[in-house]
Each structure stands twice: as C-alpha cells, then as structure tokens.
Enzyme design. Structure first.
Site, PDB file in Angstrom:
ATOM      1  N   ASP A  98      59.309   5.673  76.358  1.00 23.97           N
ATOM      2  CA  ASP A  98      59.880   4.391  76.782  1.00 23.97           C
ATOM      3  C   ASP A  98      60.169   4.397  78.285  1.00 23.97           C
ATOM      4  O   ASP A  98      60.229   5.465  78.922  1.00 23.97           O
ATOM      5  CB  ASP A  98      61.180   4.158  75.983  1.00 23.97           C
ATOM      6  CG  ASP A  98      61.527   2.691  75.824  1.00 23.97           C
ATOM      7  OD1 ASP A  98      60.961   1.851  76.556  1.00 23.97           O
ATOM      8  OD2 ASP A  98      62.395   2.381  74.977  1.00 23.97           O
TER       9      ASP A  98
ATOM     10  N   ASP B  64      59.385  -6.290  72.556  1.00 24.80           N
ATOM     11  CA  ASP B  64      60.626  -6.137  71.779  1.00 24.80           C
ATOM     12  C   ASP B  64      60.870  -7.370  70.927  1.00 24.80           C
ATOM     13  O   ASP B  64      61.761  -7.365  70.080  1.00 24.80           O
ATOM     14  CB  ASP B  64      61.821  -5.928  72.719  1.00 24.80           C
ATOM     15  CG  ASP B  64      61.996  -4.465  73.077  1.00 24.80           C
ATOM     16  OD1 ASP B  64      61.297  -3.615  72.498  1.00 24.80           O
ATOM     17  OD2 ASP B  64      62.830  -4.162  73.947  1.00 24.80           O
TER      18      ASP B  64
HETATM   19  C1  DGJ Z   1      63.296  -0.515  74.434  1.00 23.14           C
HETATM   20  C2  DGJ Z   1      62.168  -0.489  73.444  1.00 23.14           C
HETATM   21  O1  DGJ Z   1      61.239  -1.493  73.730  1.00 23.14           O
HETATM   22  C3  DGJ Z   1      62.725  -0.603  72.031  1.00 23.14           C
HETATM   23  O2  DGJ Z   1      61.668  -0.639  71.114  1.00 23.14           O
HETATM   24  C4  DGJ Z   1      63.629   0.548  71.776  1.00 23.14           C
HETATM   25  O3  DGJ Z   1      62.900   1.744  71.778  1.00 23.14           O
HETATM   26  C5  DGJ Z   1      64.718   0.591  72.815  1.00 23.14           C
HETATM   27  N1  DGJ Z   1      64.207   0.571  74.138  1.00 23.14           N
HETATM   28  C6  DGJ Z   1      65.566   1.812  72.640  1.00 23.14           C
HETATM   29  O4  DGJ Z   1      66.511   1.936  73.597  1.00 23.14           O
END
Ligand code: DGJ
Length: 733
Positions: free
Chosen positions: A467, A537
C-alpha cells in the site's frame, strides 16, 4: 506551430534521398501496425508514419503524399526557437542550444521484439543521445525512449526538458479520451474534441500519479470516439512518478510530447553519467478504442505486469470486514468462511503490527513491522498454519514506503523521512504519516528488508498487498547533497525500482498487489513488478462500473482487483443485491471484502454458487480479449461488456441495469466479440434463484445473430439493480 511547415519541407527533401535506400528508411512492424522512421547520417531523424501495417515495398508510393504526418524524432531546443521540444539542456558554459547529428544506428531483435537504436551526438558539445524504438513481439504496441549521456570531462549538463517521446498523430477531427479522478472515484472518463492549442495531462503528487489524470490516453483520429470503429492512437507513459503529456494541436498537425514532468525536477548530468527516460508505449488501432484497449491488455499481460499469464486467486481481504480489528480468532474465522465459499486466498489487511505503538488506528506504527502479539499471540505462523488447515493461501498487507512519526522507526531514524530540516513536518494520514526517503540507499535496504524478512521467516506467504497512502509533502531529502535536491521526484522512483528489482530477483513467484489508497497507482510505471492493482477503495458496485470501465481502456481485467463488499456500501451507502455486486466483481479479478459472518444464509449460498461459476469463466475474463459493448456513460439504462478467448469458443458476457424508468426501451446487446460463423450455447452463471435462470439460459444462438441483432435482455434486466452474467460456449448446433 510553424514547425510543421519546415518539417514538411525537410521531409520532402528527405523523401527523395530516403526512397530506395533501405538502410535509411526503417519500418518497424507488429502484427497489424507499422512505425516508419527515416534517418540520414550526420542529420536528424524523422517520423514518416505510424498506422495500419505496411510492407517495405509500400514505402515507395508513400513518400511525398502523406503530407500531414512527419516530424523530427527529437525536436531539441536552441537552434529553432518555435514549437514544443522533447529535449532542452544547459551546458556548463551556459549555452542552451542543441544540434544533434545522427552518428550510428543499430537494429536488432531480442526476446521482446525488434529494437531500433539511433545514436546522435551534439556537433559541438559533449552530449550523446540514444533514441530507441521498440516493436513488442505478438502485440501491437510500440515504445520509444531516450538515453542521455554526458561524455564530457568536467561540468554537469542540466536537463531542463527530457521527454520520452515527441510523436506526431494524424490531424483530422481529433477527440481526446482521458481518465481523471480522485480517491474513491478513480479513472473517470471524459471525451472531448481537441481544439487548436494545447491539452496537458499531468501529475505532480509525487507518488500516486493515477489519482489525478491517468497517464493512459487515446486520441481518436476521425471523429467522436467509438468502441469498434475508426482510427485511434493510444499512448501511456510507463512511469509512476510525476509525468506530463502535452498534446499540441495545430491547424495541420498534432504532436504528443510525453515524459517525466520536468517542473521542479531539474536533473544535473555529471561527466560520464547517463539518464534513461521511461518508455512511452503506444498503439494505433483501426478498430476504435476497443482495439487500443485489446492491444494494451495483451501487451500488459505479456510485458507490462508481473505474471500476466497467471490466473489469479479468488480472495477474501479483511479490510472492510473488520478494518484494524484483526486478531487470530477472527482471521481464523474469516479464513474458514472464504474456504467454505470456494475461495483460494485470505489477505490480512492493516492493523496486525506494532509493538511499542500498536497499530489500532492510522495515527501510529507504520515502520514497526513486528507482529502485535496482543492481537496475534501465535504470530504470522499462527495465521499461515490456519490457512493451511483451511486449505487456502495466506497474504498480508504492508505499507513499506511510509512511517508514522509515532513509531519506533521514526524515533530511531528521523533522518530517514523526506523532510526539510528547518521546517516542521507536514503530516498526512492520521496526522502523523510521513514518506521515507527512498533516495537514500540505507532506506532502500530497510524497505527491501521488510518484505525480505516477512518472506524468509514465512515462506508460506503467497501474496503481499503493498500500500501507499501518501504523496510527497515535505519536499527535501536529508540524504541528497544540496545540488541534487531538485532530483527527488525522480530519484525516489529510481530508488523504489531498485528495491522492487531486489524483491523480484529473490521472490519471483510471490503475488504482489499494488495499492495506493485504492487506485492511486493504477499505471504501467510500477505494474512490471506487481500482479494487479487495487482498483479503488470505493467498492460500491454501481460506481465500480464506471471506475472499472475507465481502467479497462488500458489495464486488463486480470490486473483489476474487484471485490464484493457489504450492502449498504461503506463508501456510498448504496444498497444493491448480492447478485449485482458479484456480477460487477466477476468482470474483473474477483474477490470479497466483507465479514462473511455478517452475511445472510441466502447471500452465502449465492456467493458459493457465484464463486464456482467464476472459476468456469476465469481464464476468459482474466486472460481473454475484452469488448466493451454498452457504456455506462451512455445513460441508456444498461451497461455491458464481454470477454472472449482467442479462438472465440468461450466467452463471458456481463450486463447491468444502471437506471430504471418504467416501460422504457432496454437496448439490445450486440456481442461484438463472437465469431459470426459459430453457434453458442448460453448459460446463466449467476441466477438469483437456481431454479429460475434467465430466459436466455440453455439457448443456442448463432454468432451472426448475437453480433447483428444482439441479445434481448429486457426480461432479465427489467428492474432496478438487475444484472446478468452469462457464459457462451461454441457448440455444433
Ligand atoms: C488503503 C487501501 O486502499 C485499503 O484497501 C486498505 O488497505 C487501507 N489502506 C488500510 O489502511
């Protein structure tokens, strides 16, 4: 831009000298397209053509008639002041002019295809420029880039403009298709006629260039963009940092100048140093935008991403199910549940780490990649053991390029984060997130060690979610000397690439997902090291139709992680049935992101059937050819797309009701991807009630009818939030 007139004159002269001298006319061809460049020793090189495939023998009739397509392959600053430039430098004595002359050329084949290398040298100053053109084997994608070397003994050459490409595109009734967005709303498509002037697609955020405007774009040549008709140029810069693409539109010409965004990124090339620009990849389709997309998908799977030929596992990710409330018990339960549904992989997301500062919120702990033993007393081993017990694989989330100021890492190494020394730190997510200084080799070693330690200590880990939830906020590297501070945006990415090279050299098989607060890194700059990206997301199935539609213009379904989540949706609050949620996620790389414990027995029963059905079409969706059939942007109440294998024997069709007005017409879905001479048996993959599949189920229909008359889906899509997932198999009627 007056350049065109001069270029035309030069090209007219050139055409005489080039014609007949095959060593000076270079035709690079793929299955369906050709790129033609002419060269003369001691002079510049010129583009002559990029379009549908031509043979060497066609060249004779070509010169002199193609009056709107020609340009210097490296328009350089200084001798001619007009027009956009691909290259501008300042020599140590302050001279800012370039006069490049071709010194040699080399053409050869390698495992990727054909490579044409032109070497230019400035007539007075010590700069050597190598320009490369590649045609990628078995795809219709070409690329071009440059390598700049300071061959002098003293003094740096400042690179002021250093584009990867300056490509002419045929001027006619040109339309630009671009994709821009924001967190939770990535890859929004917009299409507009290009007026005279300049369109600029650019990013300056530093780390997540796909949140602004995605580097992929298309220019339709002859009128409004169409999915299956007309000539379309598609381009994409293979760079994940700041980029800039200028589309310069004149009365008679269009030039696409694409490269690293040089704004606040001055590079000093020291004696003996070489700077390599990223590749600019491009294709030319005569089958509309769909042709560009299929070419890029094929290229992406073969050359542009890791393991693009591998089927991806169906997974459950813990994020929307439990957020940071991970622990051994709940992870075990979720693993058991996804295994029972037929899933193959479980991914534990954020929240599992931190000792002195446990990661319970986003305010702390990034950098402290030790297991939180309060939550996970048996460590990662306990989780990989549980996965083994349930017969599935295990994956884990990390965010290795980052730290929180509340972390043991930051306490120990405050000089490892990008910062400005004498200014307070701007802090991102959680009010404490900062970016590590990947310009620093010691930090590169540390970032490598995060993955290395996890994978050496736990070789059972099959998948990593990598991430990145910040951009570069504190512009300054404690590591770089003061005369190199202007290089941070570029050096960061070079550092990241070195880390990823080391990871891939040691762990070539592990699957790694590229995530950046969702789709902030949905680009080909980093995909070569990654198996897929987290598309957004935003898991709302309705908005995902638009996001996935946008991404599908350049990125194949196998790269697009698409998860079924809870209803009401956590981002938009929208309530849609489980079938619609699955039918959307099944058109990409299917996964789930939900607490199965909170699902109803009916939802669980449906999920099990849908997962089993997805396995039947997975090779077609993930590795097949995509046809976008009806756009959600058309506002015609229905959106549809399909995938088909190379032989056109096996296909998957998805259709969604996107709007509902009573007794209004539902458009027929013409299946552009089927073979008109074959017959297809239709199967409803995901009936809400298995006893009552769609009226199309079990029908055998000729490909010609499916293409020309199309599928009538008015019965199946008669209500809001209805959808269809169909499998088509070629049969003998
Ligand atoms: C951002 C990501 O896009 C989410 O899927 C998740 O992993 C969160 N971060 C976790 O902090």
């Amino acid at each position: 831009m007056k350049k065109t007139l001069l270029a035309l004159a030069v090209a007219a002269l050139l055409s005489g000298s080039a014609f007949g001298q095959s060593n000076r006319t270079h035709v690079l061809s793929s299955d369906n397209s050709s790129l033609v460049v002419t060269t003369n020793d001691g002079a510049a090189a010129y583009y002559q053509y990029f379009g549908p495939k031509i043979q060497d023998k066609d060249i004779a009739g070509f010169f002199g008639i193609n009056s709107n397509y020609t340009g210097n392959t490296i328009p350089a600053f200084g001798l001619h002041s007009y027009g956009e430039k691909a290259l501008a430098v300042k020599f140590p004595d302050g001279n800012m002019s370039l006069d490049l002359a071709m010194e040699s050329l080399n053409r050869h084949s390698d495992d990727k295809g054909e490579l044409l290398e032109l070497t230019f040298r400035d007539k007075v100053y010590p700069l050597v420029v190598k320009q490369y053109f590649r045609s990628y084997k078995d795809t219709d994608v070409f690329s071009t880039w440059m390598e700049l070397t300071n061959t002098g003994k003293k003094g740096s050459i400042e690179l002021l403009t250093f584009a990867s490409a300056c490509m002419p595109v045929t001027r006619a009734d040109n339309w630009l298709t671009q994709f821009h967005g924001a967190w939770g709303s990535e890859s929004w498509m917009s299409e507009e006629r290009l007026p005279n002037g300049q369109a600029v697609l650019a990013d300056k955020a530093g780390l997540r260039n796909a949140f602004g405007t995605n580097p992929g774009f298309m220019i339709s040549i002859d009128g409004q963009p169409s999915e299956n008709k007309g000539e379309v140029f598609g381009g994409n810069l293979l760079w994940s940092g700041n980029y800039k693409t200028k589309i310069n539109v004149d009365n008679n010409s269009i030039d696409v100048i694409s490269g690293i965004n040089e704004e606040t990124s001055e590079i000093a090339l020291k004696p003996g140093q070489t700077f390599v620009t990223p590749e600019f990849a491009m294709t030319y389709s005569t089958e509309g935008k769909g042709g560009v997309s299929r070419a890029f998908h094929k290229w992406g799977r073969k050359y542009g991403m890791a393991h693009g030929d591998r089927l991806h596992d169906i997974l459950l990710n813990s994020w929307e199910g439990v957020y940071m409330n991970v622990n051994q018990e709940v992870m075990d339960q979720m693993m058991g549940d996804i295994a029972a549904l037929g899933g193959e992989l479980f991914v534990m997301d954020d929240g599992w780490f931190g000792d002195k500062y446990p990661r319970d919120t986003d305010k702390s702990s990034l950098g402290d990649w030790m297991v939180n033993t309060r939550k996970l007393p048996e460590g990662i081993k306990g989780l990989t053991e549980a996965a083994k017990k349930h017969g599935i694989k295990f994956g884990i989330w990390i965010e290795p390029e980052m730290a929180n100021t509340t972390s043991e890492l930051f306490e120990k190494h405050p000089d490892w984060v990008l910062s400005q020394g004498n200014r307070p730190l701007s802090q991102g997510r959680g009010g404490t997130q900062v970016v590590l200084d990947l310009c620093n080799p010691a930090v590169q070693d540390y970032v490598f060690s995060i993955t290395d330690n996890l994978l050496t200590e736990n070789p059972e880990i099959a998948y990593i979610k990598w991430d990145c939830n910040a951009d570069i906020m504190n512009y300054g590297s404690p590591y770089l000397p003061k005369d190199e501070q202007s290089e941070i945006y570029v050096r960061y990415h070079q550092g990241l690439q070195k880390v990823l090279d080391r990871i891939r050299a040691k762990y070539p098989d592990v699957a790694i997902q590229l995530c950046a607060s969702g789709g902030g890194r949905a680009d080909y700059g980093l995909l070569p090291w990654f198996d897929e990206f987290w598309t957004s997301d935003n898991t709302d199935a309705y908005q995902r139709l638009f996001i996935q539609w946008g991404d599908s213009h350049f990125y194949p379904a196998v790269a697009q992680a698409s998860h079924v989540s809870a209803s009401p949706n956590h981002q938009t609050g929208r309530v849609v049935p489980i079938k619609f949620r699955f039918d959307v996620a099944m058109s990409g790389r299917l996964g789930m992101e939900i607490q199965p414990k909170n699902m109803t027995p009916e939802e669980l029963e449906f999920s099990k059937r849908a997962i089993a059905a997805y396995k039947d079409i997975r090779p077609v969706v993930q590795l097949g050819n995509q046809y976008r059939l009806i756009s959600p942007y058309d506002k015609g109440a229905v959106a549809a797309l399909m995938y088909v294998d190379d032989n056109k024997d096996h296909a998957a069709v998805f259709a969604y009701r996107t709007d509902y007005l009573h007794n209004q017409q539902v458009p027929k879905i013409r299946l552009d991807g089927v073979d008109p001479d074959k017959y297809y048996l239709i199967r409803d993959l995901t009936p809400a009630n298995p006893e009552r599949p769609s009226n199309l189920d079990g029908k055998i229909v000729s490909g010609r009818i499916l293409r020309n008359a199309g599928l009538n889906v008015s019965r199946s899509l008669g209500r809001p939030w209805t959808s269809l997932a169909l499998e088509l198999k070629a049969v003998n009627p």
